[in-house]
Design a protein around this motif. Structure first.
Motif, PDB file in Angstrom:
ATOM      1  N   PRO A   1       0.905  -1.279   0.113  1.00 11.67           N
ATOM      2  CA  PRO A   1      -0.052  -0.050  -0.053  1.00 11.67           C
ATOM      3  C   PRO A   1       0.727   1.319   0.085  1.00 11.67           C
ATOM      4  CG  PRO A   1      -0.016  -1.135   2.074  1.00 11.67           C
ATOM      5  CD  PRO A   1       0.670  -1.666   1.125  1.00 11.67           C
ATOM      6  N   ILE A   2       0.121   2.343  -0.300  1.00  8.72           N
ATOM      7  CA  ILE A   2       0.853   3.676  -0.388  1.00  8.72           C
ATOM      8  C   ILE A   2       0.484   4.519   0.921  1.00  8.72           C
ATOM      9  CG2 ILE A   2       0.650   5.991  -1.544  1.00  8.72           C
ATOM     10  CD1 ILE A   2      -0.094   4.534  -4.053  1.00  8.72           C
ATOM     11  N   TYR A   3       1.799   5.157   1.334  1.00 12.86           N
ATOM     12  CA  TYR A   3       1.572   5.822   2.740  1.00 12.86           C
ATOM     13  C   TYR A   3       1.149   7.185   2.533  1.00 12.86           C
ATOM     14  CZ  TYR A   3       2.366   6.537   7.604  1.00 12.86           C
ATOM     15  OH  TYR A   3       2.342   7.094   8.942  1.00 12.86           O
ATOM     16  N   MET A   4       0.027   7.535   2.900  1.00 10.85           N
ATOM     17  CA  MET A   4      -0.242   8.939   2.801  1.00 10.85           C
ATOM     18  C   MET A   4      -0.900   9.415   4.145  1.00 10.85           C
ATOM     19  SD  MET A   4      -1.908   9.890  -1.117  1.00 10.85           S
ATOM     20  CE  MET A   4      -1.038   9.693  -2.318  1.00 10.85           C
ATOM     21  N   ASP A   5      -0.098   9.202   4.985  1.00 16.55           N
ATOM     22  CA  ASP A   5      -0.725   9.494   6.754  1.00 16.55           C
ATOM     23  C   ASP A   5       0.496   9.839   7.434  1.00 16.55           C
ATOM     24  OD1 ASP A   5      -2.534   9.498   8.253  1.00 16.55           O
ATOM     25  OD2 ASP A   5      -2.370   7.495   9.053  1.00 16.55           O
ATOM     26  N   ASN A   6       1.209  10.708   6.666  1.00 13.83           N
ATOM     27  CA  ASN A   6       2.592  11.634   7.585  1.00 13.83           C
ATOM     28  C   ASN A   6       2.130  12.511   8.463  1.00 13.83           C
ATOM     29  OD1 ASN A   6       5.178  10.477   5.715  1.00 13.83           O
ATOM     30  ND2 ASN A   6       3.533  10.668   4.388  1.00 13.83           N
ATOM     31  N   ALA A   7       0.873  12.837   8.623  1.00 16.88           N
ATOM     32  CA  ALA A   7       0.623  13.552   9.685  1.00 16.88           C
ATOM     33  C   ALA A   7       0.314  12.745  10.853  1.00 16.88           C
ATOM     34  CB  ALA A   7      -0.815  14.481   9.310  1.00 16.88           C
ATOM     35  N   SER A   8       0.021  11.627  10.833  1.00 17.78           N
ATOM     36  CA  SER A   8       0.131  10.734  12.000  1.00 17.78           C
ATOM     37  C   SER A   8       1.601  10.335  12.441  1.00 17.78           C
ATOM     38  CB  SER A   8      -0.654   9.310  11.667  1.00 17.78           C
ATOM     39  OG  SER A   8      -1.924   9.539  11.366  1.00 17.78           O
ATOM     40  N   THR A   9       2.480   9.870  11.416  1.00 17.18           N
ATOM     41  CA  THR A   9       3.908   9.503  11.810  1.00 17.18           C
ATOM     42  C   THR A   9       4.542   9.445  10.571  1.00 17.18           C
ATOM     43  OG1 THR A   9       5.319   8.376  13.474  1.00 17.18           O
ATOM     44  CG2 THR A   9       3.662   6.855  11.968  1.00 17.18           C
ATOM     45  N   THR A  10       5.931   9.589  10.469  1.00 25.11           N
ATOM     46  CA  THR A  10       6.682   9.318   9.435  1.00 25.11           C
ATOM     47  C   THR A  10       7.591   8.491   9.351  1.00 25.11           C
ATOM     48  OG1 THR A  10       8.300  11.136  10.361  1.00 25.11           O
ATOM     49  CG2 THR A  10       6.618  12.099   8.956  1.00 25.11           C
TER      50      THR A  10
ATOM     51  N   SER B   1     -15.019  12.630   5.184  1.00 26.39           N
ATOM     52  CA  SER B   1     -13.679  12.985   4.972  1.00 26.39           C
ATOM     53  C   SER B   1     -12.548  12.071   4.968  1.00 26.39           C
ATOM     54  CB  SER B   1     -13.881  14.413   6.067  1.00 26.39           C
ATOM     55  OG  SER B   1     -14.818  14.961   5.843  1.00 26.39           O
ATOM     56  N   LEU B   2     -11.504  12.601   4.209  1.00 27.01           N
ATOM     57  CA  LEU B   2     -10.187  11.864   4.416  1.00 27.01           C
ATOM     58  C   LEU B   2      -9.218  12.756   4.395  1.00 27.01           C
ATOM     59  CD1 LEU B   2     -10.255   9.616   1.064  1.00 27.01           C
ATOM     60  CD2 LEU B   2     -10.821   8.954   3.550  1.00 27.01           C
ATOM     61  N   ARG B   3      -8.442  12.479   5.538  1.00 19.40           N
ATOM     62  CA  ARG B   3      -7.322  13.280   5.555  1.00 19.40           C
ATOM     63  C   ARG B   3      -5.788  12.512   4.777  1.00 19.40           C
ATOM     64  NH1 ARG B   3      -3.696  13.878  11.189  1.00 19.40           N
ATOM     65  NH2 ARG B   3      -3.510  11.825  10.646  1.00 19.40           N
ATOM     66  N   LEU B   4      -5.383  13.078   3.720  1.00 17.57           N
ATOM     67  CA  LEU B   4      -4.384  12.717   3.182  1.00 17.57           C
ATOM     68  C   LEU B   4      -2.929  13.600   3.193  1.00 17.57           C
ATOM     69  CD1 LEU B   4      -6.480  12.596  -0.050  1.00 17.57           C
ATOM     70  CD2 LEU B   4      -5.476  10.395   0.868  1.00 17.57           C
ATOM     71  N   SER B   5      -1.864  12.911   3.897  1.00 21.82           N
ATOM     72  CA  SER B   5      -0.819  13.859   4.190  1.00 21.82           C
ATOM     73  C   SER B   5       0.424  13.283   3.394  1.00 21.82           C
ATOM     74  CB  SER B   5      -0.562  13.642   5.675  1.00 21.82           C
ATOM     75  OG  SER B   5      -0.844  12.757   6.360  1.00 21.82           O
ATOM     76  N   LEU B   6       1.031  13.960   2.733  1.00 22.07           N
ATOM     77  CA  LEU B   6       2.201  13.651   1.951  1.00 22.07           C
ATOM     78  C   LEU B   6       3.485  13.790   2.624  1.00 22.07           C
ATOM     79  CD1 LEU B   6       1.113  15.359  -1.582  1.00 22.07           C
ATOM     80  CD2 LEU B   6       0.565  12.783  -0.794  1.00 22.07           C
ATOM     81  N   GLY B   7       4.583  12.961   2.156  1.00 17.74           N
ATOM     82  CA  GLY B   7       5.815  13.275   2.937  1.00 17.74           C
ATOM     83  C   GLY B   7       7.073  12.860   2.020  1.00 17.74           C
ATOM     84  N   ARG B   8       8.451  12.717   2.684  1.00 15.70           N
ATOM     85  CA  ARG B   8       9.383  12.908   1.920  1.00 15.70           C
ATOM     86  C   ARG B   8       9.568  11.774   1.019  1.00 15.70           C
ATOM     87  NH1 ARG B   8      14.023  13.671   6.231  1.00 15.70           N
ATOM     88  NH2 ARG B   8      13.180  15.796   6.067  1.00 15.70           N
ATOM     89  N   TRP B   9       9.012  10.537   0.928  1.00 11.70           N
ATOM     90  CA  TRP B   9       9.050   9.719  -0.255  1.00 11.70           C
ATOM     91  C   TRP B   9       7.646   9.533  -0.882  1.00 11.70           C
ATOM     92  CZ3 TRP B   9      11.135   9.449   4.748  1.00 11.70           C
ATOM     93  CH2 TRP B   9      12.432   9.407   4.778  1.00 11.70           C
ATOM     94  N   SER B  10       6.869  10.457  -0.571  1.00 12.21           N
ATOM     95  CA  SER B  10       5.619  10.420  -1.660  1.00 12.21           C
ATOM     96  C   SER B  10       6.218  10.810  -3.295  1.00 12.21           C
ATOM     97  CB  SER B  10       4.670  11.311  -1.254  1.00 12.21           C
ATOM     98  OG  SER B  10       4.195  11.346   0.093  1.00 12.21           O
TER      99      SER B  10
END
Ligand SMILES: *Cc1c(COP(=O)(O)O)cnc(C)c1O
Length: 410
Positions: free
Chosen positions: A4-13, A358-367
């Motif tokens: 799966p793709i990680y789009m939850d960087n606001a939860s943890t990185t 609603s969805l929260r999508l949070s991108l990060g360094r490896w997105s």
């Protein structure tokens, strides 16, 4: 592309591999207690801790002596809020009228809960309501200040919707009135330029695991000059960290925290531009492909990498089930056993229905862009599928205003 793709960087990185590399020697070779002042093992550990203190301070424009190590942003917030309230209290424990505190209803629980406890312990708390755009302004704070206000705590950027408050402006108001100003900057620091001098901040919390560092380690900035801020310790036992936070330091964690800060200082500018472009693509594509899609919170005053989107006529949990290959958060507080709609989204004035969709999508360094494209397609497909099953969506398409329907309840 891996699923799966990680789009939850606001939860943890994910911890940056370069951070891990910096930490490793501190488990195996440099294993001394940084408080051991009388041998080389202790000195070597202390050297690592002090470098990290400089790296952390430098990221926010502070001095190294102004950094207090903690176990994370939750502890930093508790130390800042309870520590300042107890230090500057106008009456002793057990009495009322101990002083006034200003905060906001859409803060993280790690701010709300300490403030609620203080309220039970005789402090008055004003809970600001930011309204539909989720922004707390300097005017709102100025309007709430009283003769007996001792502390203001307003987050820099919101963890659920990514909105950015006017921290320099709020800080200026507090400074002018001689009120201590704390900000929970967990979602801001490391992603956006920060300068506690220019931004008028007295106390600032952040956390390792939100900035590609290890979990279980955080920092609190405590202003030492103009004005000097003092805190009542919340953990006693040996007087580490200038008496503010006792306990043997987590040396590898702190070294990792410092390394994570140094990487953020170095790469922040390019990273935020890259992620902003990806986030805008995500929002714009979803909005152009479907109707009744709303980005929650202020349109522009927001973090580059985080978005919170409501998809009308779908239920967030079902949507999450339909996009199993994308790790993200929904507008429901699924951390609790009961599926409560998010208090942040409700705080903006969203009804339970929209909050749940609603969805929260949070991108990060490896997105990557490839991942964003995949997410757009997957969400689009899942929403279409759910709407095809929704009689309410049919009514909406027939032009019925479903907010005006009078439902029979028996
Ligand atoms: C994650 C988060 C916290 C809690 O941080 P921990 O280090 O996990 O305790 C506090 N405030 C905000 C805004 C956060 O995003």
């Amino acid at each position: 592309m891996n699923l799966p793709i990680y789009m939850d960087n606001a939860s943890t990185t994910r911890t940056d591999p370069r951070v891990i590399e910096a930490m490793l020697p501190y488990f195996t070779e440099i294993y001394g207690n940084s408080a051991s002042r009388n041998h080389a093992f202790g000195w070597a550990a202390e050297k690592g801790v002090e470098l990290a203190r400089e790296q952390a301070a430098s990221l926010i424009g502070a001095g190294p002596k102004e950094i207090v190590w903690t176990s994370g942003a939750t502890e930093s917030n508790n130390l800042a809020i309870k520590g300042a309230a107890q230090m500057y209290a106008k009456a002793p424990m057990g009495e009322t009228g101990r002083g006034h505190i200003v905060t906001c209803i859409i803060e993280h629980k790690a701010v709300l809960d300490p403030c609620k406890r203080l309220e039970r312990e005789g402090f008055d708390v004003t809970w600001l309501d930011p309204g539909a755009d989720g922004i707390v302004t300097a005017e709102m704070v100025a309007g709430a200040l009283r003769e007996d206000t001792i502390l203001v705590s307003i987050m820099w950027a919101n963890n659920e919707i990514g909105t950015i408050n006017d921290i320099p402006g709020i800080g200026a108001v507090c400074r002018e009135r001689g009120v201590v100003f704390h900000t929970d900057a967990t979602q801001w620091v490391g992603k956006m330029p920060t300068d506690v001098e220019k931004d008028n901040v007295d106390l600032l919390s952040w956390s390792g695991h939100k900035i590609y560092g290890p979990g279980g380690v955080g920092a609190l900035y405590v202003r030492r000059r103009r004005p000097r801020v003092r805190l009542q310790a919340q953990i006693d036992g040996g007087g580490h960290e200038r008496g503010m936070r006792s306990g043997t330091l987590n040396v590898p964690g702190i070294v990792g925290f410092g390394a994570a800060c140094a990487i953020c200082s170095e790469e922040m500018e390019t990273e935020r531009e890259r992620l902003l472009a990806l986030r805008l693509k995500l929002e714009n594509e979803l909005k152009s492909r479907m109707d009744v899609v709303e980005v929650n919170g202020h349109a522009d005053r927001r973090l580059p990498h985080l978005t919170n989107i409501s998809f009308g006529f779908v239920e967030g949990e079902s949507l999450m089930m339909g996009i199993k290959d994308i790790a993200c958060s929904s507008g429901s507080a699924c951390t609790s056993a009961s599926l409560e709609p998010s208090y942040v989204l409700k705080g903006l004035g969203l009804g339970d229905e929209l909050a749940h969709s609603s969805l929260r999508l949070s991108l990060g360094r490896w997105s990557t862009e490839e991942e964003v494209d995949f997410a757009i397609d997957a969400i689009h497909k899942a929403v279409e599928h759910l709407r095809a099953l929704s009689p309410l969506y049919d009514l909406h398409n027939e032009g019925v205003d479903i907010t005006k329907i009078e439902w029979q309840t028996h």
